[in-house]
Scaffold this active site. Structure first.
Site, PDB file in Angstrom:
ATOM      1  N   ASP A   3      -5.786  -4.573   2.445  1.00 17.28           N
ATOM      2  CA  ASP A   3      -6.543  -4.964   1.245  1.00 17.28           C
ATOM      3  C   ASP A   3      -7.982  -4.461   1.334  1.00 17.28           C
ATOM      4  OD1 ASP A   3      -6.740  -6.797   3.337  1.00 17.28           O
ATOM      5  OD2 ASP A   3      -6.626  -8.584   2.087  1.00 17.28           O
ATOM      6  N   ASP A   6       2.314   4.881   0.704  1.00 16.22           N
ATOM      7  CA  ASP A   6       2.650   5.320  -0.655  1.00 16.22           C
ATOM      8  C   ASP A   6       1.516   4.941  -1.604  1.00 16.22           C
ATOM      9  OD1 ASP A   6       4.264   6.229  -2.847  1.00 16.22           O
ATOM     10  OD2 ASP A   6       4.725   4.125  -3.279  1.00 16.22           O
ATOM     11  N   LYS A  59      -1.333  -5.144   7.795  1.00 11.77           N
ATOM     12  CA  LYS A  59      -1.569  -6.492   7.267  1.00 11.77           C
ATOM     13  C   LYS A  59      -1.194  -7.453   8.402  1.00 11.77           C
ATOM     14  CE  LYS A  59      -2.523  -9.336   3.824  1.00 11.77           C
ATOM     15  NZ  LYS A  59      -3.853  -9.439   3.170  1.00 11.77           N
ATOM     16  N   ASP A 101      -1.788   7.530  -3.500  1.00  9.53           N
ATOM     17  CA  ASP A 101      -2.067   7.650  -4.936  1.00  9.53           C
ATOM     18  C   ASP A 101      -3.510   7.231  -5.228  1.00  9.53           C
ATOM     19  OD1 ASP A 101       0.701   8.295  -5.377  1.00  9.53           O
ATOM     20  OD2 ASP A 101       0.624   7.284  -7.329  1.00  9.53           O
ATOM     21  N   TYR A 128      11.141  -0.061   2.756  1.00  4.39           N
ATOM     22  CA  TYR A 128      11.957   0.851   1.953  1.00  4.39           C
ATOM     23  C   TYR A 128      13.417   0.871   2.413  1.00  4.39           C
ATOM     24  CZ  TYR A 128       8.329   3.298  -0.740  1.00  4.39           C
ATOM     25  OH  TYR A 128       7.346   3.626  -1.627  1.00  4.39           O
TER      26      TYR A 128
HETATM   27  C1  IPM Z   1       6.578   9.195  -3.330  1.00  5.60           C
HETATM   28  C2  IPM Z   1       7.346   8.394  -4.337  1.00  5.60           C
HETATM   29  C3  IPM Z   1       8.631   7.856  -3.722  1.00  5.60           C
HETATM   30  C4  IPM Z   1       8.232   6.904  -2.613  1.00  5.60           C
HETATM   31  C5  IPM Z   1       9.600   7.161  -4.697  1.00  5.60           C
HETATM   32  C6  IPM Z   1       9.888   7.996  -5.898  1.00  5.60           C
HETATM   33  C7  IPM Z   1      10.870   6.794  -4.005  1.00  5.60           C
HETATM   34  O1  IPM Z   1       6.567   7.379  -4.876  1.00  5.60           O
HETATM   35  O2  IPM Z   1       7.127  10.187  -2.814  1.00  5.60           O
HETATM   36  O3  IPM Z   1       5.415   8.876  -3.088  1.00  5.60           O
HETATM   37  O4  IPM Z   1       7.922   5.729  -2.867  1.00  5.60           O
HETATM   38  O5  IPM Z   1       8.245   7.332  -1.449  1.00  5.60           O
HETATM   39 MN    MN Z   2       4.445   7.559  -4.360  1.00  5.17          MN
END
Ligand code: IPM
Ligand code: MN
Ligand code: NAD
Length: 351
Positions: free
Chosen positions: A222, A246, A190, A250, A142
């Site tokens: 993975d 990240d 990884k 999710d 990042y």
């Molecule tokens: C999160 C989001 C952010 C990230 C983006 C919007 C920069 O996806 O807070 O999870 O990748 O950290």
């Molecule tokens: Mn995110």
């Protein structure tokens, strides 16, 4: 207790869910005799519209002067659909995290039995799912330099950099967190391909023996993505870099029932930030449809982590669990309530 909270509601559904989280904090103040003063500040697309800058200096100052930051979400389709845009809402979030030195992002994932049926997974896979994604937040791919485009525009590059002094604090935090949970740390990396992951693994092998009471395990990312679906209850603390954390959080939200219920805390050098894992969900903006529980549970993390108010945090969480078990929830969890109505229900449980 008197505390100052910076409110960075941001874009899309951010303001709607943060309003409900604030009402919940107000209810906690009324019940326990605390006083929280709020200062609103601009971030994301809203800040670009007003000032041209997604994280204005004024906003940083407000964060620095506050005892905690409650953050909504940033992001807008006009930038998502314009890869040429030089100034982007997401830069505001990343710059805030960096400027506040928030190196660790705590993303707890719990499968509540009352929500088992909301997950596409079979119920038996969800029993005992309660893990923490510990995501490094201000380094890795990042932030690594160099990044950009070749002069002719036909090549683009990002750089993943990790230093020992960025990895070690994450690993110590992982082992210390595991001691308060189920005593297991899994490093997700990884290392079969990436030099940065091999440094994480090397540091892990050095640090793990300092915590002989904690089980230390490693897994390639993975495989981890698969194991999260196949046997998620095996995980306790999953410690990992910025990008993997990240993505895996999710994925983890599917075990919990909805991305709309995952909270997070970002901690480090300066003021801690509490923010839902989800984004600005532009499709739902202004429609009173977004689930406010991720923001409300982030407020609970704020009470506990930033202010040490464990009883207050527990009360918020139990009110959320009542909402879940009595189906007082939004459409993403199969309910019929709106954002405001869910917030009002939580407030009624607290008051
Ligand atoms: C999160 C989001 C952010 C990230 C983006 C919007 C920069 O996806 O807070 O999870 O990748 O950290
Ligand atoms: Mn995110
Ligand atoms: P998103 O998290 O906004 O939404 C993805 C999906 O998750 C939605 O379509 C919806 O089905 C569900 N969802 C998310 N929040 C919900 C809620 N509160 N209630 C119910 N359902 C919810 O991610 P996206 O669509 O990939 O990105 C939209 C914008 O948000 C982009 O601009 C992106 O950059 C930004 N974003 C910001 C953050 C942040 O501020 N921390 C995080 C992720 C994405």
């Amino acid at each position: 207790m008197n505390k100052r909270i910076a409110i960075l509601a941001g874009d899309g559904i951010g303001p709607e869910v943060i309003t409900q989280a604030q009402l919940v904090l107000d209810a906690i103040c009324a019940k326990f005799g605390h006083t929280f003063s709020y200062t609103e500040a601009l971030v994301g697309a809203a800040a670009i519209d007003a000032t041209g800058d997604p994280y204005p200096a004024d906003t940083h100052e407000v964060c620095m002067q506050s005892d905690a930051v409650l953050f909504g979400a940033i992001g807008h389709p006009k930038y998502d659909n314009d890869p040429h845009a030089k100034v982007r809402p997401e830069q505001g979030l990343l710059r805030m995290r960096k400027a506040l030195g928030l190196y660790a992002n705590l993303r707890p994932v719990v499968s509540y039995p009352s929500l088992f049926d909301k997950s596409p997974l079979k119920n038996d896979r969800l029993v005992g799912v309660d893990f923490l994604v510990l995501r490094e937040l201000i380094s890795g791919i990042y932030f690594g330099e160099p990044r950009g485009r070749s002069e002719n525009g036909e090549m683009a590059f990002d750089t993943c950099v990790y230093r020992k002094d960025e990895i070690d604090p994450m690993l110590h935090l992982a082992f210390e967190s595991a001691r308060k949970r189920k005593n297991k740390v899994t490093l997700v990396d990884k290392a079969n391909v990436l030099a940065t992951s091999r440094l994480w693994r090397e540091r892990f092998q050095e640090i793990a023996p300092q915590y002989p009471d904690v089980t230390a395990d490693t897994i390639f990312v993975d495989n981890a993505a698969m194991q999260l679906i196949l046997n998620p209850a095996q995980f306790d603390v999953m410690v990992t870099g910025n990008l993997f954390g990240d993505i895996l959080s999710d994925e983890g939200s599917v075990l919990a029932g909805s991305l709309g219920i995952l909270p997070s805390a970002s901690i480090g050098e300066h003021t801690s930030v509490f923010e839902p894992v989800h984004g600005s969900y532009p499709q739902a903006t202004g429609q009173n449809r977004a689930n406010p529980l991720a923001a409300i549970l982030s407020a609970a993390m704020l009470l506990e982590t930033a202010f040490g108010l464990t009883e207050e945090a527990a009360l918020v969480r139990s009110a959320v669990e009542v909402a879940m078990s009595t189906n007082q929830v939004t459409e993403d969890l199969g309910g019929t309530l709106g954002t405001k109505e869910v917030g009002a229900f939580i407030v009624s449980q607290i008051s």
